[in-house]
Enzyme design. Structure first.
Site, PDB file in Angstrom:
ATOM      1  N   ASP A 307       0.838  -1.202   0.000  1.00 24.67           N
ATOM      2  CA  ASP A 307       0.000   0.000   0.000  1.00 24.67           C
ATOM      3  C   ASP A 307       0.874   1.253   0.000  1.00 24.67           C
ATOM      4  OD1 ASP A 307      -2.537   1.110  -0.162  1.00 24.67           O
ATOM      5  OD2 ASP A 307      -2.769   1.311   1.992  1.00 24.67           O
ATOM      6  N   GLY A 326      -1.672   7.758   4.716  1.00 29.20           N
ATOM      7  CA  GLY A 326      -0.800   6.988   3.841  1.00 29.20           C
ATOM      8  C   GLY A 326       0.618   6.860   4.347  1.00 29.20           C
TER       9      GLY A 326
END
Length: 418
Positions: A307, A326
């Site tokens: 990711d 993130g």
């Protein structure tokens, strides 16, 4: 290319005559010429020797973000693929968080041409909906014809259940795979961290497990009605594992992944309000993490994704509530998995997933294209900025102890070593 990998321990559980054996590997013109106990050098061979060199089939990541086009200051395609190679990945899927979003066939062609002839091969994802807005289907078939391997509105749930139904039905015409991000935005509300004792103590608005599980339950119900192929990326809760296990028992064609950080880290790290730990889905509890690890080994969770999401420094160097979600993850992937599961399981996990996207599985045999990851599984490090090759430095693994070291890859007729 005329290369000799010297005294490499081969990690290949599917090849019992080679697994954990020390061999020389001769690679010529991008293909494995021979694998023998000892291969003599000659003047034309490039010798590659490394401390405790181990070699496995190339690693695969089903969810990587860079920046180009539109956010090149975060990461260009060229540098991002270089990072992937130096992190041991020979193939990656590129997420759809670019500007413009890849929702037409020319967008897919651009990404393929821009990333061609690199040591890490890029396979683009296309958006499910036009411009990722969740209002109308994008040009799925045209993108499929241009080379998109699946369809995903990155980190954005398709709230319209009928549109999700139509996407699954339409994609069946060409065996297309549809991603659905597991998040109910209304249940999430303004949450920024896992709803639990940690968020309550710290005064952070919580994101309940229900926000993920409710969306998954809806999508699985739709899938049971429509048929088709569904992938649920980055699950993070014990309840999500149970829902997917039940769906697989029913015979539904569903797969799922877990993000590296959700597999390795917990919400206990939020005590200092470090925005590098602000991710989506949020870091959950140790109970969730242990369940995810067991489900991955069992195969209920199909594969891991880093990711990897580079972000501008301005997106992270702010208050936790206002920080962007993130973390980067390519550089820390092997070290984290090796620390949790050990070398053999880590390699097995990192080589999973290609078949779900219709990609060819590499082979460790004479005449096969050399698609190899090079690494040393031993030795502990404290992961720091010096281990990051990415332009962006927003890593949730900074300060974490990881095990092993990646040397690079041999793939696509090229060598890229860190």
């Amino acid at each position: 290319m005329n290369v000799l990998l010297k005294s490499a321990t081969i990690v290949a559980p599917g090849h019992k005559n080679l697994h954990l054996k020390k061999r020389d590997i001769h690679i010529r013109n991008g293909k494995i010429e021979s694998i023998n106990a000892k291969i003599s050098m000659n003047g034309n061979l490039r010798l590659i020797e490394r401390k405790n060199l181990h070699v496995s089939l190339g690693w695969f990541d089903s969810g990587v973000a860079f920046g180009e086009p539109g956010f090149e200051e975060r990461e260009t395609l060229a540098n991002g693929l270089d990072v992937a190679s130096k992190s041991g990945f020979t193939e990656i899927l590129l997420n759809t968080n670019t500007n413009p979003k890849p929702d037409t066939s020319p967008d897919i062609v651009f990404l393929k041409e821009r990333s061609a002839k690199k040591s890490t091969v890029l396979y683009p994802l296309g958006n499910v909906t036009a411009n990722g807005k969740g209002e109308a289907l994008a040009e799925l078939y045209d993108m499929h014809q241009a080379g998109a391997v699946a369809f995903y509105d990155f980190k954005s749930p398709i709230t319209n259940a009928n549109l999700m139904k139509i996407a699954l039905q339409y994609a069946q015409n060409f065996q297309g795979l549809v991603f659905s991000y597991p998040l109910d935005k209304m249940v999430k509300g303004k949450g920024v961290a896992n709803e639990g004792t940690v968020s309550t103590r710290l005064g952070l608005k919580g994101i309940p497990a229900l926000a993920e599980e409710l969306q998954i339950a809806r999508d699985l119900y739709i899938l049971e009605y429509t048929g088709g192929k569904l992938h649920i990326p980055t699950i993070s809760t014990e309840g999500s594992v149970q829902l997917i296990a039940e769906a697989k028992k029913k015979g539904l064609d569903v797969s799922c992944s877990v993000a590296l950080h959700n597999l390795a880290l917990t919400d206990s790290l939020l005590e200092d309000f470090d925005s590098n730990y602000k991710v989506m889905p949020p870091l959950r509890t140790s109970k969730d993490t242990k369940t995810l690890q067991k489900a991955l080994l069992k195969g209920t969770i199909d594969f891991v994704t880093t990711d990897h999401t580079p972000l501008d420094i301005e997106g992270k160097r702010v208050e936790f509530d206002n920080a962007a979600y993130g973390t980067i993850g390519l550089e820390s992937a092997f070290g984290a998995l090796n620390s949790i599961f050990g070398m053999e399981s880590a390699v097995e996990i990192l080589t999973r997933g290609r078949d779900r996207f219709g990609l060819e599985t590499p082979q460790m045999e004479k005449g096969a294209p050399a698609n190899l990851s090079l690494f040393n599984p031993d030795g502990n490090i404290v992961f720091g900025n010096e281990h990051i090759h990415s332009t962006s430095k927003n890593s949730a693994f900074l300060g974490q102890q990881l095990k092993g070291h990646v040397y690079g890859v041999v793939n696509n007729g090229k060598i890229n070593l860190a």
